[in-house]
Design a protein around this motif. Structure first.
Motif, mmCIF file in Angstrom:
data_model
loop_
_atom_site.group_PDB
_atom_site.id
_atom_site.type_symbol
_atom_site.label_atom_id
_atom_site.label_comp_id
_atom_site.label_asym_id
_atom_site.label_seq_id
_atom_site.Cartn_x
_atom_site.Cartn_y
_atom_site.Cartn_z
ATOM 1 N N VAL A 101 0.843 -1.202 0.000
ATOM 2 C CA VAL A 101 0.000 0.000 0.000
ATOM 3 C C VAL A 101 0.874 1.247 0.000
ATOM 4 C CG1 VAL A 101 -1.654 1.334 1.387
ATOM 5 C CG2 VAL A 101 -1.992 -1.121 1.072
ATOM 6 N N LEU A 102 1.956 1.228 0.748
ATOM 7 C CA LEU A 102 2.874 2.363 0.817
ATOM 8 C C LEU A 102 3.520 2.632 -0.537
ATOM 9 C CD1 LEU A 102 4.171 4.458 2.678
ATOM 10 C CD2 LEU A 102 5.918 2.775 3.228
ATOM 11 N N LYS A 103 3.898 1.582 -1.236
ATOM 12 C CA LYS A 103 4.489 1.743 -2.577
ATOM 13 C C LYS A 103 3.487 2.367 -3.544
ATOM 14 C CE LYS A 103 7.833 -2.049 -2.318
ATOM 15 N NZ LYS A 103 8.169 -3.381 -2.804
ATOM 16 N N LEU A 104 2.232 1.944 -3.451
ATOM 17 C CA LEU A 104 1.202 2.508 -4.333
ATOM 18 C C LEU A 104 0.883 3.961 -3.951
ATOM 19 C CD1 LEU A 104 -1.103 -0.616 -4.713
ATOM 20 C CD2 LEU A 104 0.453 0.353 -6.408
ATOM 21 N N MET A 105 0.969 4.274 -2.667
ATOM 22 C CA MET A 105 0.804 5.674 -2.230
ATOM 23 C C MET A 105 1.898 6.540 -2.842
ATOM 24 S SD MET A 105 0.021 5.859 1.783
ATOM 25 C CE MET A 105 -1.329 5.026 2.544
ATOM 26 N N ALA A 106 3.109 5.990 -2.868
ATOM 27 C CA ALA A 106 4.246 6.726 -3.416
ATOM 28 C C ALA A 106 4.068 6.993 -4.904
ATOM 29 C CB ALA A 106 5.530 5.966 -3.164
ATOM 30 N N ALA A 148 9.386 6.970 4.349
ATOM 31 C CA ALA A 148 9.697 5.639 3.812
ATOM 32 C C ALA A 148 10.883 5.709 2.850
ATOM 33 C CB ALA A 148 8.482 5.063 3.116
ATOM 34 N N LYS A 149 10.956 6.759 2.058
ATOM 35 C CA LYS A 149 12.109 6.909 1.151
ATOM 36 C C LYS A 149 13.382 7.163 1.953
ATOM 37 C CE LYS A 149 9.688 8.416 -2.982
ATOM 38 N NZ LYS A 149 9.501 9.464 -3.985
ATOM 39 N N ARG A 150 13.264 7.977 2.985
ATOM 40 C CA ARG A 150 14.414 8.286 3.818
ATOM 41 C C ARG A 150 14.935 7.033 4.529
ATOM 42 N NH1 ARG A 150 12.379 12.291 7.086
ATOM 43 N NH2 ARG A 150 12.137 10.800 8.766
#
Length: 155
Positions: A101-106, A148-150
């Motif tokens: 879900v986090l990847k799709l948010m990104a 999340a990227k950091r």
């Protein structure tokens, strides 16, 4: 035929031309009288018109933005050197579905689009999102993606 009509109406044409010349003379004399009696007003008006035009031109010249936009295109390598930080993933206790879900948010997808892509309900995505926000200690999607990227959880 035209010449015959001119010959017959020679006197009328002569009177018409004479009246036109007389009218032209009277208008010229009237104009000379107006200029002579109102010379200051005429010259003042002419100067005012010239300076108004100059002011408008100058304002348009000065008000133009002097910013020049330059577009620079750079090639960005995506996912080339990305490695998932598994230690941080286990420390935050983020599930594989929440990571998905986090990847799709990104990618900038809405909750509805994420739900359609993962074949789950909208409420399930909202639950995953709120769990992610709690685990990552953020309040918004943008903050979650940035963190999340950091932390190297997503590329």
């Amino acid at each position: 035929m035209i010449i015959a009509a001119i010959a017959r109406n020679k006197q009328n044409i002569l009177y018409g031309v004479a009246l036109a010349l007389l009218l032209l003379l009277l208008k010229w004399l009237e104009w000379q009288f107006v200029i002579a009696n109102h010379a200051v007003e005429v010259y003042s008006s002419a100067i005012a018109i010239v300076f108004t035009a100059l002011g408008v031109w100058l304002a348009l010249k000065l008000m133009k933005p002097k910013v020049k936009t330059i577009v620079i295109e750079k090639q960005v390598a995506a996912d080339a050197g990305f490695t998932l930080n598994k230690a941080e993933l286990s420390r935050l206790r983020i599930s594989s579905r929440e990571l998905e879900v986090l990847k799709l948010m990104a990618q900038g997808l809405s909750n509805q689009e994420i739900a359609e892509r993962l074949f789950v309900s909208l409420n399930t995505i909202k639950t995953h999102s709120s769990n992610l926000f709690l685990k990552m200690e953020v309040e918004r999607r943008t903050q979650a993606v940035e963190k999340a990227k950091r932390l190297s959880l997503i590329p």
